[in-house]
Design an enzyme around this catalytic site. Structure first.
Site, mmCIF file in Angstrom:
data_model
loop_
_atom_site.group_PDB
_atom_site.id
_atom_site.type_symbol
_atom_site.label_atom_id
_atom_site.label_comp_id
_atom_site.label_asym_id
_atom_site.label_seq_id
_atom_site.Cartn_x
_atom_site.Cartn_y
_atom_site.Cartn_z
ATOM 1 N N ASP A 392 0.853 -1.225 0.000
ATOM 2 C CA ASP A 392 0.000 0.000 0.000
ATOM 3 C C ASP A 392 0.877 1.260 0.000
ATOM 4 O O ASP A 392 1.954 1.256 0.577
ATOM 5 C CB ASP A 392 -0.968 0.055 1.158
ATOM 6 C CG ASP A 392 -2.042 -1.009 1.039
ATOM 7 O OD1 ASP A 392 -2.716 -1.035 -0.011
ATOM 8 O OD2 ASP A 392 -2.201 -1.774 1.983
ATOM 9 N N THR A 393 0.454 2.249 -0.497
ATOM 10 C CA THR A 393 1.273 3.354 -0.976
ATOM 11 C C THR A 393 0.522 4.672 -0.875
ATOM 12 O O THR A 393 -0.700 4.689 -0.844
ATOM 13 C CB THR A 393 1.634 3.083 -2.457
ATOM 14 O OG1 THR A 393 2.240 1.800 -2.551
ATOM 15 C CG2 THR A 393 2.560 4.118 -3.015
ATOM 16 N N ILE A 394 1.268 5.776 -0.833
ATOM 17 C CA ILE A 394 0.668 7.092 -1.058
ATOM 18 C C ILE A 394 1.306 7.702 -2.296
ATOM 19 O O ILE A 394 2.471 7.436 -2.606
ATOM 20 C CB ILE A 394 0.818 8.049 0.150
ATOM 21 C CG1 ILE A 394 2.306 8.363 0.465
ATOM 22 C CG2 ILE A 394 0.093 7.506 1.357
ATOM 23 C CD1 ILE A 394 2.851 9.592 -0.175
#
Length: 584
Positions: A392-394
């Site tokens: 998961d990432t921004i």
């Protein structure tokens, strides 16, 4: 694909914002309710809200407070890079489900002075004391997703200082001050973040330091509840005072070293002290007069370029958005690109990926012959067989009044990362090492001091040699698929910046992966279609041999800033996240 009588029943565990979006999507895009698309007075059926316009500067992030932090920094005289660093630091506090200073960072920067794109690869390497033989001794065929074994050196902080050293205007202490203030005083937790945080707590609480630093009495913070992280505030203050060496060569590094020695880990002070990211040249391809730029491997960005090259010969505009031809061609192009991704995207220090050949138009023409308009491919071989050598990432985008534009992505990889949270530091180490292959001779095979295959990729588009669009779409293997879909939506289907992100997405799952056991696709994989594709399209895809399924939530998160030809910028933010695009 059968529609529920009550659309809300399909989303019983999702936060209210996502359930509401799902219901809206059904209302807007169901053939039975097509007339409701006209309720939006602009007639833009796919937009949940309007694009954002601003004359001087713009920021688009997955958290409204981080967006405001970025704008405050630019209003105080900071550059777009200063704003991106400040927003990233704030997101590490506010959205620990997707990023933090225990993870890696990649960026593309448009510099208006040199009128050039600059790429930065801030990925860390595997511990030098950990070997492939150690995994074999433990009887592992895959690297576990959590705990000490998948941890690699975090590259985000070094990335901040590299970007700041070249393009920053304010001090790093000034850039980190807003995150430090929010960490001490607290901030309300947003809805989607609270949902994913709650999912992570039962999984990660077994690892030392997580429960103490990332729960409230053993539970995740609730939506709207105030969250504080004074340990992270102390860490950021130390970085602001002492620079990048405070993280990689000071007490923070010594704390990390002692923690892993005490917890069956291999990351050491020496690994941190030796870390350095690198400036790299972005790689581009033209798609109908628009050049999409990505970073070269060890990331997966060039897969988006390969997909677009394969699709360029087809008149997607004629077929129309959501048509069987549109979806089928996209999925088949993705399969071909991802076969190459699995075979030859790896750390360039260990394996020479044939980038120039892979992104060439000639190679796409050759590979494109494998696409059938009538049948879905069940198995796909890579077009270039590599020579064997013994998420998961921004995402955030910023743009300032001088014309500098930043495309930045940062991640702990799987959700909140490894779960390994050294005492008193307020952050979790990434689990990016899970992306190695435990197969001797594979380009992405585990080795000491090696960078793993990386999923996180920033993107940038130029037009006629001028900056046009800074954007990204986070979400593991969805990222190159999403990058290609955004550009197709803008260029082929004439959508505006917000529509291009809100339109229902396609995700193909099941291609051979560059990680894990590297099992080859032999069944054609699965096509996930977000709500909004008509049943006629689904039936036509099934007749071509596609396996179509409904999946809730794997379609990524989008932020974008476009240059407004009338002056200033246009912004858009992902309707599936908590975020905001705003400017001044």
């Amino acid at each position: 694909m059968v529609r529920d009588a009550d659309p809300r029943s399909r989303f019983p565990e999702r936060p209210a914002a996502l359930r509401a979006l799902a219901v809206l999507a059904l209302a807007l895009f169901s053939p039975a309710m097509a007339a409701l698309a006209a309720d939006r007075v602009t007639g833009e059926a796919f937009a949940t809200r309007s694009e954002v316009y601003a004359p001087q500067a713009m920021a688009a992030t997955s958290h409204p407070l981080a967006t405001q932090v970025a704008l405050d920094v630019m209003q105080a005289g900071g550059s777009a890079v200063d704003a991106a660093i400040a927003a990233n630091a704030a997101l590490g506090l506010m959205e620990p489900t997707g990023n933090g200073i225990g993870g890696d960072l990649f960026a593309i920067v448009w510099d208006p002075k040199t009128r050039k794109l600059h790429g930065y690869n801030g990925s860390g390497r595997s511990p030098k004391a950990l070997t492939l033989a150690e995994f074999q001794r433990r009887g592992l065929s895959d690297i576990p997703p959590h705990g000490p074994l998948p941890v690699t050196v975090p590259g985000a902080v070094d990335g901040w200082f590299a970007l700041h050293g070249r393009f920053g205007k304010r001090t790093m202490a000034q850039n980190l001050a807003p995150a430090i203030r929010y960490a001490r005083q607290g901030h309300p937790v947003h809805e989607v973040i609270a949902y994913y945080w709650n999912r992570s707590v039962p999984v990660l609480s077994k690892w030392p330091g997580f429960r103490e630093q990332f729960t409230i009495d053993g539970r995740a913070p609730r939506r709207g509840e105030t969250w504080r992280n004074p340990n992270l505030a102390n860490t950021l203050e130390a970085i602001g005072r002492g620079g990048r060496d405070a993280f990689y060569k000071g007490d923070i590094a010594r704390t990390i070293d002692a923690y892993f020695k005490a917890n069956d880990g291999f990351l050491r002070y020496e690994d941190l002290a030796a870390h350095a990211g690198e400036w790299v040249e972005p790689v581009g391809t033209d798609y109908r007069g628009h050049t999409l730029w990505e970073l070269p491997p060890n990331g997966q960005g060039i897969a988006a370029l390969q997909i677009l090259n394969l699709l360029e010969p087809y008149d997607l505009a004629k077929y129309g958005f959501g048509s069987p031809e549109h979806v089928h061609l996209f999925v088949e192009a993705k399969k071909l690109a991802f076969a190459d991704r699995a075979a030859s995207y790896a750390d360039p220090d260990f394996f020479k990926t044939p980038v120039e050949r892979l992104v060439s138009k000639a190679y796409a023409r050759e590979r494109g012959k494998a696409i059938s308009m009538d049948r879905a491919a069940r198995a796909v071989e890579p077009g270039i067989i590599p020579e064997i050598n013994e998420g998961d990432t921004i995402y955030l985008a910023t743009a300032d009044a001088d014309g500098m534009m930043v495309s930045l992505i940062q991640s702990n990889y799987r959700g909140m990362g490894s779960g390994m949270a050294p005492p008193g530091l307020g952050f979790i180490l990434q689990d990016r090492g899970e992306q190695f292959v435990l197969k001797p001779g594979h380009p992405n095979a585990f080795a000491p001091g090696k960078r793993p295959f990386h999923t996180i990729i920033p993107a940038f588009v130029t037009k006629d040699g001028k900056p046009w669009l800074s954007f990204g779409l986070m979400g593991g293997a969805m990222q190159p698929q999403g990058h290609a879909q955004i550009l197709i939506n803008l260029v082929d289907f004439g959508m505006n910046l917000q529509e291009a992100g809100d339109a229902p997405r396609i995700q193909h799952d099941g291609s051979t992966e560059p990680a894990g056991q590297n099992v080859a696709m032999d069944d054609g994989g699965e096509v996930d279609l977000e709500t909004g594709y008509g049943y006629g399209t689904v039936r036509a895809l099934m007749r071509k041999g596609h396996s179509v399924r409904f999946a809730d939530g794997p379609y990524g998160g989008y932020q974008a800033i476009m240059v407004n030809p009338e002056g200033g910028y246009v912004g858009a933010s992902e309707s599936r996240k908590d975020g905001q695009a705003a400017g001044y």
